[in-house]
Write an enzyme that holds these catalytic residues in place. Sequence first.
Site, PDB file in Angstrom:
ATOM      1  N   CYS A  72      41.197  36.227  48.481  1.00 50.81           N
ATOM      2  CA  CYS A  72      40.081  36.103  47.545  1.00 50.81           C
ATOM      3  C   CYS A  72      38.834  36.622  48.244  1.00 50.81           C
ATOM      4  O   CYS A  72      38.465  36.102  49.307  1.00 50.81           O
ATOM      5  CB  CYS A  72      39.904  34.644  47.143  1.00 50.81           C
ATOM      6  SG  CYS A  72      38.413  34.288  46.188  1.00 50.81           S
ATOM      7  N   CYS A 181      37.826  42.601  44.028  1.00 50.51           N
ATOM      8  CA  CYS A 181      38.374  41.280  43.729  1.00 50.51           C
ATOM      9  C   CYS A 181      39.881  41.446  43.655  1.00 50.51           C
ATOM     10  O   CYS A 181      40.377  42.408  43.042  1.00 50.51           O
ATOM     11  CB  CYS A 181      37.828  40.759  42.396  1.00 50.51           C
ATOM     12  SG  CYS A 181      38.648  39.250  41.803  1.00 50.51           S
TER      13      CYS A 181
END
Length: 264
Positions: A72, A181
């Site tokens: 992440c 992302c």
Amino acid sequence: MKRVLIFDSGVGGLSVYQEIYTQLPSLQYIYAFDDAGFPYGELPEAVLIERTRHIVSLLVERHYIDLVVIACNTASTVVLPTLRAELSIPVVGVVPAIKPAALISKQKAVGLLATPATVERDYTNQLISQFASDCEVYRIGSTRLVEMAEEKLRGQTVSLDELAGILAPWRGKVDSIVLGCTHFPLIKAEIAQAFGAPVQIVDSGLAIANRVKSLLGEVEFGEQSGLRCNFTYSSAADPHTAALNHSLEALKLGAVQSLNYPSF
């Protein structure tokens, strides 16, 4: 058998898992996602650090993990120092692939597509200054794209029209796009189609897989896959869709189990 824990706020880390699995299929994988805290880009840093620390520490102890991947971008920019101080095993984070995107851009115009938190981080600014100082870097921070990737893994169709609207400010301006992302590679094909112009799209998945391989050293490839059981954990109490479990099964991961830890 070596064990790798891959952690994200949602299903985005599956894009990193796929890259690692391609290179190291004989490992045991534990995938955990904190969907009770999703999306991480909207959490205060102190809360994000505590949630990540709690879940990762719990699973490292439960499964005798050899290496942790924080899959992440948002979490990686704030939690790595804490985890590395607490754990005695390697902890690998992800960062936006700004350097390769800048290198391949012929127009020296790069689009950074990430969460609202990641596009504003000081760390992101440092990467741009260090590796893309000769480029114009345009930024879009979108939580909606994260939701689209989550929806796709749960069997829903991605709206190309909605995607095109989000990407519209870049049309005619950039020739390379950074997927900043880990959710976004899951809808990479849709992003390319919706952009509607030739563009090179890069992410950090392969680089992370190479890093994991180098840290784990030699891996025994002769093990029988039938002896390996890969686990998937969720922090949310809500039931998960059959479509998500089907997607996980296709990726050789087990159906979602609850972490069963006290809520924050």
